[in-house]
Enzyme design. Structure first.
Site, PDB file in Angstrom:
ATOM      1  N   GLY A 157     110.901 -10.813 -25.013  1.00 34.24           N
ATOM      2  CA  GLY A 157     111.287 -10.004 -24.123  1.00 34.24           C
ATOM      3  C   GLY A 157     112.161 -10.679 -23.038  1.00 34.24           C
ATOM      4  CG  HIS A 190     117.218 -10.127 -31.529  1.00 31.25           C
ATOM      5  ND1 HIS A 190     117.804 -11.339 -31.089  1.00 31.25           N
ATOM      6  CD2 HIS A 190     116.247  -9.960 -31.073  1.00 31.25           C
ATOM      7  CE1 HIS A 190     117.028 -11.851 -30.139  1.00 31.25           C
ATOM      8  NE2 HIS A 190     116.002 -10.995 -30.338  1.00 31.25           N
ATOM      9  CB  SER A 194     115.603 -11.401 -27.067  1.00 28.35           C
ATOM     10  OG  SER A 194     114.691 -12.104 -27.849  1.00 28.35           O
ATOM     11  N   GLY A 195     118.292 -11.880 -25.319  1.00 28.83           N
ATOM     12  CA  GLY A 195     119.590 -11.389 -24.809  1.00 28.83           C
ATOM     13  C   GLY A 195     119.856 -12.162 -23.452  1.00 28.83           C
ATOM     14  CG  ASP A 251     120.672 -12.852 -31.891  1.00 26.62           C
ATOM     15  OD1 ASP A 251     121.133 -11.629 -32.001  1.00 26.62           O
ATOM     16  OD2 ASP A 251     119.663 -13.242 -31.817  1.00 26.62           O
TER      17      ASP A 251
END
Length: 240
Positions: free
Chosen positions: A186, A47, A188-189, A87
């Site tokens: 922020g 995402h 994320s990932g 994801d």
């Protein structure tokens, strides 16, 4: 990162910042985290934005203008949206990076790895801080934050999220966090890592959650062990 502290130099050499170009500001701004899992491959969440460049080897955002270009982005074919699962994404860098004491790789887990509930692991990032009061952006000098979070059993996590009419916690997800200790927007990932047989292994990718640091709502991560076979289609990772 909620409830965390600034990380020390060289502790998380695999942590990267994914930057997207902001036309208004005329600069590449931090959008997501990621991890270096091979000199030419970055692991992140599907995402996160596609058109990014990568900062690595820096504890502080914007401390250096040297960004690495991405050649290709591979999203997992089952990915539709974060809460739907899968994801996960791989970024192939234009050229392999040189490893050093500040730029290093994190190990991938074996596909069979089950992380017991209560295991204390670490999540890192440059995302929002200060929740559950309204989350605020990380203030300058934008030091990488780390926080220790407990792994929460899938059944317990599912129970809390189901009660909130939210999405089910799927088998390819992992929950971690406690009140006041969590990842946030922020982050994320970015990587959730656990110490396993003396080395750091990435068990999760920051994916979604309800609020940040809320009681009974731990962060939800993509379970990396579910996708080791998919990652192996692109290159053979270093395993624990």
């Amino acid at each position: 990162i909620v409830g965390g502290n600034a990380a020390s130099t060289g502790k998380y050499p695999w942590q990267v910042s994914l930057r997207r170009y902001n036309q208004t500001l005329g600069r590449w701004m931090h959008k997501c985290g990621g991890s270096l899992i091979h000199p030419q491959w970055v692991l992140t969440a599907a995402h996160c934005p596609r058109d990014v460049r990568v900062q690595m080897g820096q504890l502080r955002l914007y401390a250096s203008r040297r960004l690495t270009e991405v050649q290709q982005v591979f999203l997992h074919p089952r990915y539709v949206f974060a809460k739907g699962g899968a994801d996960i994404a791989l970024l192939r860098l234009k050229a392999p990076v040189t490893l050093s004491d500040r730029v290093g790789l994190v190990a991938m887990p074996p596909a069979s790895l089950k992380v017991p509930q209560g295991t204390m692991c670490w999540v890192t990032g440059w995302g929002d801080v200060n929740a559950p009061t309204p989350p605020a952006g990380l203030p300058p000098p934008y030091d990488l934050q780390e926080v220790m979070v407990p792994i929460v059993a899938k059944e317990e996590c599912s129970r809390h999220y189901a009660g909130a009419n939210s999405t089910p916690i799927k088998d390819d997800m992992l929950c971690a966090g406690s009140e006041g200790r969590d990842s946030c927007q922020g982050d994320s990932g970015g990587p959730l890592v656990c110490r396993w047989s003396g080395i750091w292994v990435q068990v999760g990718i920051v994916s979604w959650g309800r609020g940040c640091g809320l009681r009974n709502f731990p962060g939800v991560y993509t379970r990396v062990s579910s996708y080791v076979a998919w990652i192996r289609q692109y290159y053979v990772p270093k395993e624990s």
